[in-house]
Design a protein around this motif. Structure first.
Motif, PDB file in Angstrom:
ATOM      1  N   GLY A  41       0.810  -1.223   0.000  1.00  0.00           N
ATOM      2  CA  GLY A  41       0.000   0.000   0.000  1.00  0.00           C
ATOM      3  C   GLY A  41       0.839   1.267   0.000  1.00  0.00           C
ATOM      4  N   ALA A  42       0.182   2.406  -0.297  1.00  0.00           N
ATOM      5  CA  ALA A  42       0.827   3.719  -0.161  1.00  0.00           C
ATOM      6  C   ALA A  42       0.186   4.480   0.983  1.00  0.00           C
ATOM      7  N   SER A  43      -1.151   4.446   1.036  1.00  0.00           N
ATOM      8  CA  SER A  43      -1.841   5.124   2.152  1.00  0.00           C
ATOM      9  C   SER A  43      -2.109   4.063   3.225  1.00  0.00           C
ATOM     10  N   HIS A 161      -2.329   8.523  -4.451  1.00  0.00           N
ATOM     11  CA  HIS A 161      -2.193   7.683  -5.645  1.00  0.00           C
ATOM     12  C   HIS A 161      -2.006   8.485  -6.925  1.00  0.00           C
ATOM     13  N   GLN A 169      -8.886  10.233  -2.323  1.00  0.00           N
ATOM     14  CA  GLN A 169      -7.977   9.300  -2.991  1.00  0.00           C
ATOM     15  C   GLN A 169      -8.615   8.557  -4.173  1.00  0.00           C
ATOM     16  N   GLU A 170      -9.897   8.197  -4.021  1.00  0.00           N
ATOM     17  CA  GLU A 170     -10.503   7.361  -5.060  1.00  0.00           C
ATOM     18  C   GLU A 170     -11.941   7.757  -5.344  1.00  0.00           C
ATOM     19  N   GLU A 215      -3.767   3.355  -9.522  1.00  0.00           N
ATOM     20  CA  GLU A 215      -4.742   2.262  -9.641  1.00  0.00           C
ATOM     21  C   GLU A 215      -5.462   2.282 -10.981  1.00  0.00           C
ATOM     22  N   ASP A 252     -13.320   6.555  -1.917  1.00  0.00           N
ATOM     23  CA  ASP A 252     -12.424   6.195  -0.821  1.00  0.00           C
ATOM     24  C   ASP A 252     -11.709   7.488  -0.453  1.00  0.00           C
ATOM     25  N   GLU A 293     -15.655   5.082   1.768  1.00  0.00           N
ATOM     26  CA  GLU A 293     -14.641   4.327   2.513  1.00  0.00           C
ATOM     27  C   GLU A 293     -13.743   5.308   3.255  1.00  0.00           C
ATOM     28  N   ASP A 320     -11.442   0.859   6.219  1.00  0.00           N
ATOM     29  CA  ASP A 320     -10.214   0.270   5.670  1.00  0.00           C
ATOM     30  C   ASP A 320      -9.101   0.468   6.698  1.00  0.00           C
ATOM     31  N   LEU A 343     -13.258  -3.306   4.587  1.00  0.00           N
ATOM     32  CA  LEU A 343     -12.371  -3.608   3.479  1.00  0.00           C
ATOM     33  C   LEU A 343     -11.439  -4.729   3.940  1.00  0.00           C
ATOM     34  N   LYS A 345      -8.009  -6.678   3.161  1.00  0.00           N
ATOM     35  CA  LYS A 345      -6.742  -6.716   2.420  1.00  0.00           C
ATOM     36  C   LYS A 345      -5.818  -7.675   3.165  1.00  0.00           C
ATOM     37  N   ARG A 374      -4.201  -3.626  -3.383  1.00  0.00           N
ATOM     38  CA  ARG A 374      -3.450  -2.486  -2.847  1.00  0.00           C
ATOM     39  C   ARG A 374      -3.041  -1.601  -4.015  1.00  0.00           C
ATOM     40  N   SER A 375      -2.593  -0.395  -3.690  1.00  0.00           N
ATOM     41  CA  SER A 375      -2.190   0.496  -4.787  1.00  0.00           C
ATOM     42  C   SER A 375      -0.920   0.002  -5.477  1.00  0.00           C
ATOM     43  N   LYS A 396     -12.820  -4.818  -4.958  1.00  0.00           N
ATOM     44  CA  LYS A 396     -12.279  -3.506  -5.327  1.00  0.00           C
ATOM     45  C   LYS A 396     -10.897  -3.726  -5.915  1.00  0.00           C
TER      46      LYS A 396
HETATM   47  P1  PGA Z   1      -3.372   1.651  -0.529  1.00  0.00           P
HETATM   48  O1  PGA Z   1      -4.734   2.206  -1.069  1.00  0.00           O
HETATM   49  O2  PGA Z   1      -3.169   0.295  -1.092  1.00  0.00           O
HETATM   50  O3  PGA Z   1      -2.368   2.665  -1.002  1.00  0.00           O
HETATM   51  O4  PGA Z   1      -3.489   1.632   0.978  1.00  0.00           O
HETATM   52  C1  PGA Z   1      -5.873   1.441  -1.190  1.00  0.00           C
HETATM   53  C2  PGA Z   1      -6.954   1.896  -0.272  1.00  0.00           C
HETATM   54  O5  PGA Z   1      -6.769   2.830   0.541  1.00  0.00           O
HETATM   55  O6  PGA Z   1      -8.040   1.317  -0.319  1.00  0.00           O
END
Ligand code: PGA
Ligand code: ZN
Length: 423
Positions: A41-43, A161, A169-170, A215, A252, A293, A320, A343, A345, A374-375, A396
């Motif tokens: 991930g980034a966030s 992202h 973000q999304e 993404e 998101d 989200e 998330d 969410l 992951k 993930r991003s 997602k």
């Molecule tokens: P991330 O973003 O993989 O950078 O955490 C995806 C999300 O926040 O859903």
């Protein structure tokens, strides 16, 4: 005759951002071998399991994963060799014990998850089953009565992202034509792709950039977040579809990214939690927002409770960073009446067994389930089989561009076709 783990190898590969990540191959005593890789991930939420990075600034700006690889090829391999391939829960448990920390700090969640996923795929292979069927078998999951998970497609990227200025973000579309019109999931994915392309034309006509973010969604520099919603709604209409009837809108927000000292720094202002909730409320009224989200920060439990009181009846409120696929945090959420969806992951918690346990807990609490990429992704499509196996409500996996995103939707269509032909 029981088939056992004979060998495990690992290597450093690159993810979709060009950063290193872990790939693992597990080999069985009958000669079968299966490979899986780990996203990043980034966030990332602060409560996520620990992703082990080397920190050696001479390699990949410190992001190398050679230590995680070394842990797999030494301690983890020594511990698991000779174990029955299909003992997934025990295998995961052994790795968790070997690590000995609550956050998987010593071996790395990326090391443990990589092995966990490779072993599961090996189990499917030696049982000659599609991965989603095997996962159901190995975790004794009931066959869900529901249809396949609907795609949640992030077609416009902001936040961490993208390099634009959008705080959110999304911007997500959820094409559900398939369910309503009793058509196939393939049609939902087609509708998503058509709207994505139409959005490209809308942006191009208005002289905005059509480059894509992490993404696969467009990442134009816009004046504010509402402009993004307006452009997406225009694209939906121009594609011949109707909001709510054919396709829903989601966000998101990834609000932890702009939360500081009790305030939400949003669109140049410092907002209180109530002010931010009011904005969501107005968007819900004006744009028929279906899902939000991480509308609030990861430890703002009081705020989440308020948000859920105010909007929980009309809107899917997905946690998330709030839950990080951790069933203890989810239990807190259920107690606080925070959010109504989670969410999922796998790399937030770091093993397949714990991921499945979290989904089962979500079902008990009546939370909707969204399995997510993930991003930073790879071509691995494991999450799709996982989503199908656990009967997730949504998958997602980004936009309908960039190979690592499209691979997921293609796998979903493949599963749909496979299930139809075996029905
Ligand atoms: P991330 O973003 O993989 O950078 O955490 C995806 C999300 O926040 O859903
Ligand atoms: Zn998120």
């Amino acid at each position: 005759m029981s088939i056992t783990i004979k060998d495990i190898t690992a290597r450093e590969i690159l993810d979709s951002r060009g950063d290193p990540t872990v790939e693992v191959t597990a080999m069985a005593s009958n000669g079968a071998a299966a490979t899986a890789s780990v996203p990043s991930g980034a966030s990332t939420g602060i409560h996520e399991a620990h992703e082990l990075r080397d920190g050696d600034k001479n390699r990949y700006e410190g992001k190398g994963v050679l230590q995680a690889v070394a842990h797999i090829e030494s301690e983890i391999k020594q511990t698991l060799i000779g174990m029955q391939v299909t003992n997934q829960s025990i295998i995961d448990q052994r790795m968790i014990e070997l690590d000995g920390t609550t956050t998987k700090h010593s071996l790395g969640a990326n090391a443990i998850l990589g092995v966990s996923l490779a072993v599961a795929r090996l189990g499917a292979l030696v049982n000659n089953l599609p991965l989603y069927s095997y996962l159901r078998q190995v975790f004794s999951l009931p066959l869900p009565a529901k249809p396949l998970p609907l795609p949640m497609m992030n077609i416009l990227n902001g936040g961490r992202h993208a390099s634009n200025d959008l705080d959110i973000q999304e911007f997500i579309i959820i094409p559900h034509l398939g369910v309503k019109a009793d058509l196939s999931l393939k049609d939902s994915i087609r509708v998503g792709s058509e709207i994505f392309h139409e959005l490209g034309r809308v942006l191009h006509q208005k002289k905005f950039s059509t480059d894509v973010g992490n993404e696969g969604g467009y990442a134009p520099s816009l004046k504010n977040n509402e402009q993004a919603l307006g452009l997406i709604i225009a694209a939906v209409k121009q594609s011949g579809y109707s909001l709510a009837k054919d396709v829903d809108l989601g966000l998101d927000v990834a609000a932890s990214e702009f939360y500081k000292s009790g305030k939400y720094h949003f669109e140049g202002k410092d907002l209180s939690v109530n002010e931010l909730i009011k904005i969501y409320q107005s968007w819900q009224d004006n744009y028929q927002l279906f899902s939000i989200e991480d509308g609030l920060a990861e430890d703002d439990w009081q705020g989440w409770h308020q948000l859920t009181e105010d909007l929980g009846n009309q809107v899917l409120l997905v946690g998330d960073d709030l839950f990080v696929t951790n069933k203890e945090r989810l239990a807190l959420g259920a107690e606080f009446k925070a959010a109504n969806a989670i969410l999922i992951k796998p790399n937030q918690i770091g093993s397949l067994s714990e991921t499945v346990a979290c989904v089962l807990a979500a079902r008990r609490y009546n939370y909707k389930v969204v399995v997510s990429h993930r991003s930073g992704e790879t071509m691995d499509t494991f999450i799709v089989d996982l989503a199908v196996a656990v009967g997730a409500d949504y998958l997602k996996a980004g936009s309908t561009s960039r190979g690592e995103r499209v691979a997921k939707y293609n796998r979903l269509m493949e599963i749909e076709a496979e299930r139809k032909s075996s029905a």
